[in-house]
Design an enzyme around this catalytic site. Sequence first.
Site, mmCIF file in Angstrom:
data_model
loop_
_atom_site.group_PDB
_atom_site.id
_atom_site.type_symbol
_atom_site.label_atom_id
_atom_site.label_comp_id
_atom_site.label_asym_id
_atom_site.label_seq_id
_atom_site.Cartn_x
_atom_site.Cartn_y
_atom_site.Cartn_z
ATOM 1 N N ASN A 85 -66.639 -11.114 -78.482
ATOM 2 C CA ASN A 85 -65.144 -10.756 -78.071
ATOM 3 C C ASN A 85 -64.228 -12.055 -77.959
ATOM 4 O OD1 ASN A 85 -67.277 -8.637 -76.981
ATOM 5 N ND2 ASN A 85 -65.222 -7.631 -76.663
ATOM 6 N N VAL A 92 -59.020 -12.650 -78.324
ATOM 7 C CA VAL A 92 -59.742 -12.237 -77.299
ATOM 8 C C VAL A 92 -59.636 -10.519 -77.326
ATOM 9 C CG1 VAL A 92 -60.097 -12.118 -74.743
ATOM 10 C CG2 VAL A 92 -59.128 -14.432 -75.828
ATOM 11 N N CYS A 93 -60.729 -10.167 -77.612
ATOM 12 C CA CYS A 93 -60.745 -8.529 -77.709
ATOM 13 C C CYS A 93 -61.269 -8.149 -76.237
ATOM 14 C CB CYS A 93 -61.864 -8.226 -78.798
ATOM 15 S SG CYS A 93 -61.497 -8.551 -80.429
ATOM 16 N N LEU A 94 -60.031 -7.170 -75.777
ATOM 17 C CA LEU A 94 -60.367 -6.659 -74.487
ATOM 18 C C LEU A 94 -59.204 -5.207 -74.366
ATOM 19 C CD1 LEU A 94 -60.025 -9.330 -71.806
ATOM 20 C CD2 LEU A 94 -62.146 -7.788 -72.264
ATOM 21 N N THR A 99 -56.233 -5.336 -77.465
ATOM 22 C CA THR A 99 -56.701 -5.972 -78.542
ATOM 23 C C THR A 99 -58.259 -5.039 -78.785
ATOM 24 O OG1 THR A 99 -57.831 -7.592 -77.152
ATOM 25 C CG2 THR A 99 -55.757 -8.174 -78.429
#
Length: 444
Positions: A85, A92-94, A99
Amino acid sequence: MSNQSIYRVIRELSEIQRNTDLSIAVACRDSDVRNVKALIIGPPETPYEFGFFEFTVKFPEEYPEKAPTVTAKTTNAGRCRFNPNIYAGGKVCLSILGTWRGERGEEWSSAQGLESILISIQSLMSPNPYENEPGFENANASEDKKAQAQYVAKIRHETLRISIIQRLEDYLGIHSDGAVDDFPALEESGEPRTEYDVEPTPPPFEPFKDLCKRRFLWYYDSYILSIDQAEKEVKPNQNFAIMPFEGGGNTMPGKFNYPELRRRIQLIHAVLYREMDYWAEEGALQLRKDTTIASQLGRQFQEIVEIYKKNDMVTVDLELVDKNPFVWLLTYFGRPMTNLDGGMFRIKIAISPRFPEEQPRVIFGTRMFHHRVSRNGVLCYFPKRPDELKYHIEAIIDAIEDTEPPYDPRTLVNPEASKLYWGSADDKKLYNRQLRRAVQRSME
């Protein structure tokens, strides 16, 4: 950005800076609260353990109705993806940031803020980050378990190499060939010498520089222990395994080389000790020039001496080394009826001419077996007010004498002592015997 949004950001920054979380730090330039730097220290007992991971946070005009943009900066210049992530390019994949598409209720809301974002990112730094990749959450097949171990192994290596070693080498002027920049020559004023015909370049904004140096000294034994253990599991120059979800430049390629990491990390440790000697040289020049900081430290020293002359609860002696107010020597006498009874421990306090921006380094000169004292004598302690030295002295004594500390692996800087202290009843007895031996040696 409206005044209301600015006040909200300022309040959130202040709250994080005031709290006692040892894993998160934030900072911004005074004139630019929309652009924040954040540091997350990797959680214990994970492959990210005690690594220094930096992020930038940009707040939009519509904050807090709209989430900020977060970018990972600890990526080895875009070549290292530290987590499924956290991409090599910094994304930043959250779901909280918008995202990543998460479950209902996981999206951003104005009730959330900077601290919740940083805690969410920190939660990605788990013991098994392989499972963070969508589709691999419940990977239990034997091949998956092998890949999980391989993924953890290379994250551990790169945490040491990139987030710790490269960062500290940059701070200290240590080059890839092992050469070290000399500390700058000093003018009689005590300031580093510069060329008279060249306008000095403003230093880059590095708000976590001193924090990382101090934490490196705290966790040095843990870093060495991690290298010791990892060397048994991989061969030098063994290639990193490529994960099934890595590709398209968003990878973590490389080779294991723990002997080289050991050499570099030991050099950093040595240079940090040299830095303390440099502080003493700077301080001696400041004293001769009777600068403000030298006078202030001298006054604080005298005030603290008087405080402990009147204190019947604890016995300490304080003196200046070579009359230098930037180098204090604290002699601590163990309290009667405790495990420290009869002990006499000499403790050096090295103070920077840039105090309090740079915090003191506290080193035991007398060998001590204690969960808050590293094998090299570095003390882990927490002053209530970092800008006043009397609180440092108070915190040093509290750290030594604390008989009922809460368990917090972020404060345990001696792995051997900590394992015994929080082990079985027999382990605790062995810890106390080792501590008593240190007390007896201190009297010899």
